[in-house]
Design a protein around this motif. Structure first.
Motif, short mmCIF file in Angstrom:
data_model
loop_
_atom_site.label_atom_id
_atom_site.label_comp_id
_atom_site.label_asym_id
_atom_site.label_seq_id
_atom_site.Cartn_x
_atom_site.Cartn_y
_atom_site.Cartn_z
N ALA A 60 43.19 30.26 46.60
CA ALA A 60 44.52 30.87 46.76
C ALA A 60 44.40 31.89 47.88
CB ALA A 60 44.95 31.54 45.47
N LEU A 61 45.28 31.78 48.86
CA LEU A 61 45.32 32.70 49.99
C LEU A 61 46.61 33.51 49.89
CD1 LEU A 61 44.38 30.05 52.70
CD2 LEU A 61 42.84 31.59 51.50
N LEU A 62 46.47 34.79 49.61
CA LEU A 62 47.62 35.66 49.46
C LEU A 62 47.87 36.36 50.78
CD1 LEU A 62 46.42 35.14 46.59
CD2 LEU A 62 47.36 37.34 45.96
N ARG A 63 49.12 36.41 51.16
CA ARG A 63 49.48 37.01 52.45
C ARG A 63 49.92 38.46 52.26
NH1 ARG A 63 53.95 37.89 55.49
NH2 ARG A 63 53.66 37.75 57.73
N GLY A 64 49.29 39.35 53.02
CA GLY A 64 49.77 40.72 53.12
C GLY A 64 49.49 41.62 51.93
N VAL A 65 48.44 41.37 51.18
CA VAL A 65 48.10 42.29 50.10
C VAL A 65 46.90 43.15 50.50
CG1 VAL A 65 49.02 40.81 48.28
CG2 VAL A 65 46.60 40.67 48.85
N ASN A 66 46.92 44.38 50.02
CA ASN A 66 45.82 45.33 50.25
C ASN A 66 45.55 45.60 51.72
OD1 ASN A 66 45.68 45.35 47.49
ND2 ASN A 66 43.91 44.03 47.38
N VAL A 67 46.58 45.49 52.53
CA VAL A 67 46.49 45.88 53.94
C VAL A 67 47.68 46.80 54.23
CG1 VAL A 67 45.25 43.86 54.78
CG2 VAL A 67 47.73 43.79 54.69
N GLY A 68 47.43 47.89 54.90
CA GLY A 68 48.51 48.80 55.24
C GLY A 68 49.04 49.64 54.10
N GLY A 69 48.44 49.53 52.94
CA GLY A 69 48.77 50.42 51.84
C GLY A 69 49.99 50.09 51.00
N SER A 70 50.77 49.08 51.37
CA SER A 70 52.02 48.88 50.65
C SER A 70 51.85 48.06 49.36
CB SER A 70 53.06 48.21 51.55
OG SER A 70 52.57 46.98 52.04
N ARG A 71 51.35 46.88 49.44
CA ARG A 71 51.26 46.01 48.26
C ARG A 71 49.82 45.96 47.76
NH1 ARG A 71 54.48 40.78 50.08
NH2 ARG A 71 53.04 41.00 51.81
N LYS A 72 49.53 46.83 46.79
CA LYS A 72 48.18 46.92 46.23
C LYS A 72 48.03 45.89 45.11
CE LYS A 72 46.57 50.53 48.45
NZ LYS A 72 45.48 50.46 49.36
N LEU A 73 46.98 45.13 45.19
CA LEU A 73 46.70 44.12 44.17
C LEU A 73 45.21 44.16 43.86
CD1 LEU A 73 47.77 41.70 42.48
CD2 LEU A 73 47.17 40.26 44.40
N PRO A 74 44.85 44.77 42.73
CA PRO A 74 43.42 44.83 42.39
C PRO A 74 42.88 43.42 42.13
CG PRO A 74 44.78 45.69 40.59
CD PRO A 74 45.70 45.37 41.72
N MET A 75 41.73 43.14 42.70
CA MET A 75 41.16 41.80 42.56
C MET A 75 40.79 41.49 41.11
SD MET A 75 41.45 40.28 45.47
CE MET A 75 43.02 41.13 45.54
N ALA A 76 40.37 42.49 40.34
CA ALA A 76 40.09 42.26 38.92
C ALA A 76 41.38 41.82 38.21
CB ALA A 76 39.51 43.51 38.27
N GLY A 77 42.49 42.45 38.55
CA GLY A 77 43.78 42.08 37.98
C GLY A 77 44.19 40.68 38.39
N LEU A 78 43.92 40.32 39.63
CA LEU A 78 44.23 38.97 40.10
C LEU A 78 43.40 37.94 39.34
CD1 LEU A 78 45.71 37.05 42.04
CD2 LEU A 78 43.90 37.50 43.72
N ARG A 79 42.11 38.22 39.15
CA ARG A 79 41.26 37.29 38.39
C ARG A 79 41.78 37.11 36.96
NH1 ARG A 79 37.34 40.22 41.25
NH2 ARG A 79 36.86 41.54 39.45
N THR A 80 42.14 38.21 36.32
CA THR A 80 42.67 38.14 34.96
C THR A 80 43.97 37.34 34.93
OG1 THR A 80 41.63 40.25 34.41
CG2 THR A 80 43.47 39.55 33.02
N LEU A 81 44.82 37.57 35.91
CA LEU A 81 46.10 36.84 35.99
C LEU A 81 45.87 35.34 36.11
CD1 LEU A 81 49.29 37.25 36.52
CD2 LEU A 81 48.64 36.86 38.89
N ILE A 82 44.98 34.93 37.00
CA ILE A 82 44.72 33.51 37.21
C ILE A 82 44.10 32.88 35.97
CG2 ILE A 82 43.41 31.84 38.59
CD1 ILE A 82 43.80 33.77 41.01
N GLN A 83 43.19 33.59 35.33
CA GLN A 83 42.62 33.09 34.07
C GLN A 83 43.70 32.95 33.01
OE1 GLN A 83 39.67 36.15 33.59
NE2 GLN A 83 38.05 34.92 34.56
N GLY A 84 44.63 33.90 32.96
CA GLY A 84 45.72 33.85 32.00
C GLY A 84 46.66 32.67 32.21
#
Length: 181
Positions: A6-30
């Protein structure tokens, strides 16, 4: 089971859309996917899925991110065979260049040369680009941040109707390795 990235566009760059990778892993597992791993902090995850296709998995992940994290981000999902084919088709001698000099922009749909007809390649030399299968290869000797060609190729009117997200060569190679299963 098929291995995807999965390639996410525009996260964790420039400070606006923060997405913790641990949270992303949990989300995908869910969502019922297995072997979930992330790479770097800039929005790459790999996982296995026994249902769906690239587009439906991307839509599922987009909806889940919006629900869980409260923002929308574009997501492309690509299977291992495609990622390997894109890497192997690179028209530039990537192994002989610095990773910051070669980039791949992945597109949500096939792109023909007519889309970029207004971009005069000679005006940007020694920078170059080539089109591939739902991908654009960019050679930028001074890196992406200083590339005038990258700026020209990313004009909104040229990318209208597409999701486009760019990765440097190290990430291209790493995603192939991570999705080998």
């Amino acid at each position: 089971m098929t291995m995807y990235a999965a390639l996410l566009r525009g996260v964790n760059v420039g400070g606006s859309r923060k997405l913790p990778m641990a949270g992303l892993r949990t989300l995908i597992q869910g969502l019922g996917h297995g072997d979930v791993r992330t790479y770097l902090q800039s929005g790459q995850a790999v996982f296995t899925a026994d249902h769906g296709d690239e587009d439906s998995l991307a839509a599922e992940l987009t909806r889940a991110i919006e629900t869980e994290f409260g923002f929308t981000c574009d997501v492309l999902v690509r299977e291992h065979a495609y990622l390997r084919a894109v890497m192997e088709a690179c028209p530039f001698p990537a192994a002989e260049l610095e990773a910051k000099q070669v980039h791949v922009t992945y597109f949500s749909a096939p792109v023909g040369s007519e889309r970029f007809a207004e971009v005069d390649p000679d005006a940007y030399l020694p920078e170059e680009f080539r089109l591939g299968d739902r991908a654009l290869y960019l050679y930028a000797p001074d890196g992406l941040g200083r590339s005038k060609l990258a700026e020209a190729l990313s004009r909104p009117r040229l990318l209208k109707g597409l999701v486009a997200t760019t990765r440097n060569w190290n990430t291209v190679v790493k995603l192939v390795e991570m999705t080998e299963g």
